[in-house]
Design an enzyme around this catalytic site. Structure first.
Site, PDB file in Angstrom:
ATOM      1  N   HIS A 218       2.519   3.434  -9.120  1.00 16.69           N
ATOM      2  CA  HIS A 218       1.879   2.429  -8.955  1.00 16.69           C
ATOM      3  C   HIS A 218       3.264   1.661 -10.189  1.00 16.69           C
ATOM      4  CE1 HIS A 218      -1.425   3.061  -7.820  1.00 16.69           C
ATOM      5  NE2 HIS A 218      -2.270   3.312  -8.492  1.00 16.69           N
TER       6      HIS A 218
ATOM      7  N   ASP B 229       1.176  -0.777  -0.419  1.00 22.28           N
ATOM      8  CA  ASP B 229      -0.164  -0.236  -0.371  1.00 22.28           C
ATOM      9  C   ASP B 229       0.984   0.850   0.090  1.00 22.28           C
ATOM     10  OD1 ASP B 229      -2.683   1.839  -0.017  1.00 22.28           O
ATOM     11  OD2 ASP B 229      -2.669   1.701   2.537  1.00 22.28           O
TER      12      ASP B 229
ATOM     13  N   LEU C 221      10.704 -19.587  -5.403  1.00 23.25           N
ATOM     14  CA  LEU C 221       9.718 -19.192  -4.311  1.00 23.25           C
ATOM     15  C   LEU C 221       8.516 -19.205  -5.540  1.00 23.25           C
ATOM     16  CD1 LEU C 221       8.995 -16.896  -2.566  1.00 23.25           C
ATOM     17  CD2 LEU C 221       9.516 -15.680  -4.768  1.00 23.25           C
TER      18      LEU C 221
HETATM   19  C1  IPE Z   1      -5.541  -2.866  -0.359  1.00 21.71           C
HETATM   20  O1  IPE Z   1      -5.261  -1.782  -0.559  1.00 21.71           O
HETATM   21  C2  IPE Z   1      -5.264  -3.246  -1.614  1.00 21.71           C
HETATM   22  C3  IPE Z   1      -4.300  -3.526  -1.998  1.00 21.71           C
HETATM   23  C4  IPE Z   1      -2.650  -3.285  -1.688  1.00 21.71           C
HETATM   24  C5  IPE Z   1      -4.285  -3.864  -3.467  1.00 21.71           C
HETATM   25  P1  IPE Z   1      -6.567  -0.416  -0.606  1.00 21.71           P
HETATM   26  O2  IPE Z   1      -5.797   0.918  -0.306  1.00 21.71           O
HETATM   27  O3  IPE Z   1      -7.043  -0.754  -1.702  1.00 21.71           O
HETATM   28  O4  IPE Z   1      -6.765  -0.137   0.861  1.00 21.71           O
HETATM   29  P2  IPE Z   1      -7.775   0.432   1.896  1.00 21.71           P
HETATM   30  O5  IPE Z   1      -8.200   1.263   0.808  1.00 21.71           O
HETATM   31  O6  IPE Z   1      -6.833   1.455   2.188  1.00 21.71           O
HETATM   32  O7  IPE Z   1      -7.809  -0.431   3.127  1.00 21.71           O
HETATM   33  C1  IPE Z   2      -1.668   0.372  -3.439  1.00 19.87           C
HETATM   34  O1  IPE Z   2      -1.549   1.924  -3.191  1.00 19.87           O
HETATM   35  C2  IPE Z   2      -1.821  -0.032  -4.777  1.00 19.87           C
HETATM   36  C3  IPE Z   2      -3.293  -0.156  -5.030  1.00 19.87           C
HETATM   37  C4  IPE Z   2      -4.322  -0.514  -3.657  1.00 19.87           C
HETATM   38  C5  IPE Z   2      -3.470  -0.869  -6.715  1.00 19.87           C
HETATM   39  P1  IPE Z   2      -2.545   2.917  -3.880  1.00 19.87           P
HETATM   40  O2  IPE Z   2      -2.383   2.932  -4.837  1.00 19.87           O
HETATM   41  O3  IPE Z   2      -3.610   2.112  -1.962  1.00 19.87           O
HETATM   42  O4  IPE Z   2      -1.970   4.123  -2.784  1.00 19.87           O
HETATM   43  P2  IPE Z   2      -2.295   4.905  -1.542  1.00 19.87           P
HETATM   44  O5  IPE Z   2      -2.808   4.032  -0.677  1.00 19.87           O
HETATM   45  O6  IPE Z   2      -3.546   6.069  -2.174  1.00 19.87           O
HETATM   46  O7  IPE Z   2      -1.065   5.822  -0.969  1.00 19.87           O
HETATM   47 MG    MG Z   3      -4.026   2.321  -0.221  1.00 20.58          MG
END
Ligand code: IPE
Ligand code: IPE
Ligand code: MG
Length: 245
Positions: A42, A25, A136
C-alpha cells in the site's frame, strides 16, 4: 522529467481522454511476491499514485478518479484498514506542495462520513488548500461502492417525489446522474484496472456505461508513467461507437 506529451504518439495526443478512472489493484500481491507485509504494498502504491497524478496533470487530463478504498474493503482485517487510513491521512497532508505545484484540485466520492475523523479532517483541509487551482481534478473514491451510491441516489429521488418536488415522469437519466456522488464530474472515457483482474468490483457502474476498458497485468505499485502512456496508446486506437454504426 521531460514533457510527458513527448512520450506519446500524435494519435494518442489527439485522442486524450478527458476523464481517466483507475482501479488501483494488486498492492497485496506486489508485497507478497517480495515476502513483505501487505501494507508495504500500500505504501508503494501511494508512490505510483503520486507519479500518475503528476503525469496525468502534465498531459492535460481533466479528471483522474482513483479507486482508493472500497465500501467492501472495510471487511479486511482491522490492522490493514488502520494502516491504509494512516497512510492516506499522511499522504493527503504531505503531498499538498506537490499537488499545488501541478495545479491539482482534489475531490472525493463515497461514504466519506464512514472514514476516521482524522482522514475526514485532512481530506477537507487538503481540498480547501487546493481549491484555488484549476488544473487536473484528482477524485479519490473512498469508502466507495457503486451500488451504495445508486441506493443513496434512489432514496434522495424518492424523497423529492414524496415531497411533491419531483414528478415520477420527470425522472430521466440526468436526474439520476445529478443525484450520484459524481454529479459534477463527466463520465470516465477510459477505465484502467491493474493486476489483471477482469472485473469492475462495484466501481462507477452507472458512469462507465461507455468507457473504454484497459486491463493490465502490472500490479499497482509497478504502474508508473510508462504504463499510463501504454494505456493511453491503447485507448487512442479504440473506435468509440456509442451504439451507432
Ligand atoms: C478494488 O480492489 C478496490 C480498490 C482498488 C480500492 P479489490 O481488491 O478490493 O477488489 P476485488 O476484491 O479483487 O474484487
Ligand atoms: C488494492 O490492492 C488496494 C486496496 C484495495 C485498498 P489490494 O490490497 O487489493 O491488493 P491485492 O489485490 O490483494 O493484490
Ligand atoms: Mg485487490
Amino acid at each position: 522529467m521531460s514533457d510527458p506529451l513527448e512520450q506519446l504518439s500524435q494519435q494518442a495526443r489527439d485522442a486524450m481522454p478527458r476523464h481517466v478512472a483507475i482501479i488501483m489493484d494488486g498492492n497485496g500481491r506486489w508485497a507478497k511476491q517480495r515476502r513483505f507485509p501487505r501494507t508495504i504494498g500500500h505504501r508503494r502504491g501511494l508512490e505510483s499514485l503520486r507519479e500518475v497524478v503528476r503525469t496525468a496533470s502534465k498531459l492535460g487530463i481533466e479528471y483522474l478518479t482513483l479507486f482508493t478504498f472500497s465500501a467492501e474493503n472495510w471487511n479486511r482485517p482491522k490492522s490493514e484498514v488502520d494502516t491504509i487510513m494512516r497512510y492516506l491521512a499522511r499522504f493527503l497532508r504531505t503531498e499538498i506542495p506537490e499537488f499545488n505545484s501541478y495545479n491539482v484540485q482534489l475531490d472525493a466520492i463515497g461514504q466519506i462520513d464512514r472514514l476516521p475523523e482524522k482522514v475526514q479532517n485532512q481530506l477537507a483541509k487538503t481540498k480547501e488548500t487546493l481549491s484555488g487551482n484549476d488544473g487536473l481534478t484528482m477524485v479519490l473514491a473512498l469508502s466507495y461502492g457503486s451500488r451504495q451510491e445508486i441506493l443513496d441516489a434512489t432514496r434522495s429521488i424518492a424523497a423529492k417525489v414524496k415531497s411533491g418536488e419531483l414528478n415520477p415522469d420527470d425522472i430521466d437519466e440526468a436526474v439520476i446522474a445529478n443525484n450520484l456522488y459524481t454529479k459534477d464530474i463527466p463520465d470516465p472515457d477510459l477505465l484502467i484496472r491493474t493486476s489483471g483482474e477482469m472485473r469492475i468490483s462495484n466501481f462507477l457502474l452507472w458512469q462507465i456505461s461507455y468507457a473504454e476498458l484497459v486491463v493490465t497485468d502490472t500490479l499497482w505499485p509497478d504502474f508508473r508513467s510508462p504504463q499510463l502512456f501504454a494505456a493511453l496508446e491503447d485507448y487512442a486506437k479504440r473506435h468509440r461507437r456509442f451504439g451507432k454504426v
